[in-house]
Design a protein around this motif. Structure first.
Motif, PDB file in Angstrom:
ATOM      1  N   LEU A  82      31.994  31.811  35.450  1.00  0.00           N
ATOM      2  CA  LEU A  82      32.054  30.939  36.632  1.00  0.00           C
ATOM      3  C   LEU A  82      31.406  29.574  36.390  1.00  0.00           C
ATOM      4  O   LEU A  82      31.741  28.603  37.078  1.00  0.00           O
ATOM      5  CB  LEU A  82      31.354  31.603  37.818  1.00  0.00           C
ATOM      6  CG  LEU A  82      32.075  32.746  38.530  1.00  0.00           C
ATOM      7  CD1 LEU A  82      31.165  33.345  39.588  1.00  0.00           C
ATOM      8  CD2 LEU A  82      33.384  32.298  39.144  1.00  0.00           C
TER       9      LEU A  82
ATOM     10  N   ILE B  85      28.923  30.614  46.345  1.00  0.00           N
ATOM     11  CA  ILE B  85      29.659  31.621  45.577  1.00  0.00           C
ATOM     12  C   ILE B  85      30.041  32.769  46.492  1.00  0.00           C
ATOM     13  O   ILE B  85      29.210  33.256  47.269  1.00  0.00           O
ATOM     14  CB  ILE B  85      28.790  32.182  44.427  1.00  0.00           C
ATOM     15  CG1 ILE B  85      28.071  31.058  43.657  1.00  0.00           C
ATOM     16  CG2 ILE B  85      29.612  33.070  43.515  1.00  0.00           C
ATOM     17  CD1 ILE B  85      28.959  30.056  43.002  1.00  0.00           C
TER      18      ILE B  85
ATOM     19  N   LYS C  73      33.127  28.779  44.054  1.00  0.00           N
ATOM     20  CA  LYS C  73      33.492  29.772  43.049  1.00  0.00           C
ATOM     21  C   LYS C  73      33.660  31.119  43.762  1.00  0.00           C
ATOM     22  O   LYS C  73      32.906  31.434  44.690  1.00  0.00           O
ATOM     23  CB  LYS C  73      32.395  29.912  41.973  1.00  0.00           C
ATOM     24  CG  LYS C  73      31.943  28.570  41.336  1.00  0.00           C
ATOM     25  CD  LYS C  73      32.846  28.138  40.211  1.00  0.00           C
ATOM     26  CE  LYS C  73      32.598  26.720  39.731  1.00  0.00           C
ATOM     27  NZ  LYS C  73      31.327  26.545  39.017  1.00  0.00           N
TER      28      LYS C  73
ATOM     29  N   PHE D 211      34.467  35.403  42.760  1.00  0.00           N
ATOM     30  CA  PHE D 211      34.733  36.384  41.700  1.00  0.00           C
ATOM     31  C   PHE D 211      34.824  37.785  42.278  1.00  0.00           C
ATOM     32  O   PHE D 211      34.317  38.070  43.372  1.00  0.00           O
ATOM     33  CB  PHE D 211      33.674  36.305  40.593  1.00  0.00           C
ATOM     34  CG  PHE D 211      32.313  36.859  40.921  1.00  0.00           C
ATOM     35  CD1 PHE D 211      31.882  38.064  40.373  1.00  0.00           C
ATOM     36  CD2 PHE D 211      31.427  36.156  41.737  1.00  0.00           C
ATOM     37  CE1 PHE D 211      30.610  38.564  40.645  1.00  0.00           C
ATOM     38  CE2 PHE D 211      30.163  36.646  42.014  1.00  0.00           C
ATOM     39  CZ  PHE D 211      29.752  37.858  41.473  1.00  0.00           C
TER      40      PHE D 211
ATOM     41  N   THR E 133      40.502  33.660  34.483  1.00  0.00           N
ATOM     42  CA  THR E 133      39.927  32.470  35.119  1.00  0.00           C
ATOM     43  C   THR E 133      41.086  31.717  35.764  1.00  0.00           C
ATOM     44  O   THR E 133      41.993  31.254  35.084  1.00  0.00           O
ATOM     45  CB  THR E 133      39.234  31.578  34.064  1.00  0.00           C
ATOM     46  OG1 THR E 133      38.318  32.383  33.319  1.00  0.00           O
ATOM     47  CG2 THR E 133      38.478  30.439  34.726  1.00  0.00           C
TER      48      THR E 133
END
Length: 216
Positions: free
Chosen positions: A43, A51, A117, A119, A213
């Protein structure tokens, strides 16, 4: 393990519940920590970023994430009330920087373009409508943001006795196809290998996994 025990394990991997869920959460954190830390590294978190993690589990890794840059804000979201409680308990010292939100697994309860970001690790197997959910992630990610999606590859997962219970498995080509059907435009694929303890015993096994990614 008997079939009924494997089924209970599979259910708790998807949505940990109660005391058994707390145990599963600890086990998942231990077996997934390599994949999680690799995802966080990719990241490239910078000062002041917000995040989002989808499927935070017990969030034993949040302390290390917050230490990577100054004034980082973390939001974790999960379908498991048990994991939400555990994550809050384990991260009591970071409550000014870390929020943990319960949701139903389909719509992300955020405004558009909130996160720098995003994830997620080992959750894609359980998404009901993967393309729709990818588009939800696209919606809440800033235009300059990065989304990292990490999953264990089909060849590895098929060998595990519990994945026949409501797991949707993917190889790299299938995952690329899925992403291409969403609004996301660019992706980079990295393949990794690690040695872990199995979820059904103490033997060491080699796990092949993929880190995507993804950008708008």
């Amino acid at each position: 393990m008997e079939q009924k025990d494997l089924k209970i394990l599979a259910q708790n991997l998807a949505n940990p519940q109660g005391e058994k869920g707390v145990e599963i959460g600890e086990m998942m954190n231990a077996t997934n920590i390599g994949m999680t830390l690799e995802s966080i590294k990719i990241l490239l978190i910078e000062d002041g970023e917000h995040i989002l993690e989808i499927g935070h589990g017990n969030a034993g890794h949040v302390k290390s994430l917050l230490s990577l840059a100054q004034n980082v804000k973390y939001t974790g979201i999960d379908i498991s009330e048990t994991m939400q409680h555990e994550a809050k308990r384990l991260n009591e010292n970071f409550k000014s920087q870390a929020d943990f939100i319960l949701y139903e697994g389909r719509k992300l309860p955020f405004e558009d373009e909130v996160f720098d970001k995003i994830f997620t690790v080992n959750t894609v197997y359980f998404w009901e409508n993967p393309v729709e959910f990818l588009n939800e992630i696209y919606r809440v990610l800033k235009n300059t943001g990065t989304f990292v999606l990490t999953f264990a590859q089909r060849d590895f997962m098929e060998k595990l006795p519990f994945t026949k219970f409501n797991f949707n498995l993917y190889n790299n080509d299938e995952m690329e196809e899925l992403i291409s059907e969403s609004r996301f435009k660019r992706m980079k694929i990295s393949e990794k290998e690690e040695e872990i303890k199995s979820k059904t015993g103490d033997e060491l096994i080699k796990r092949n996994y993929t880190v995507l990614t993804i950008k708008k």
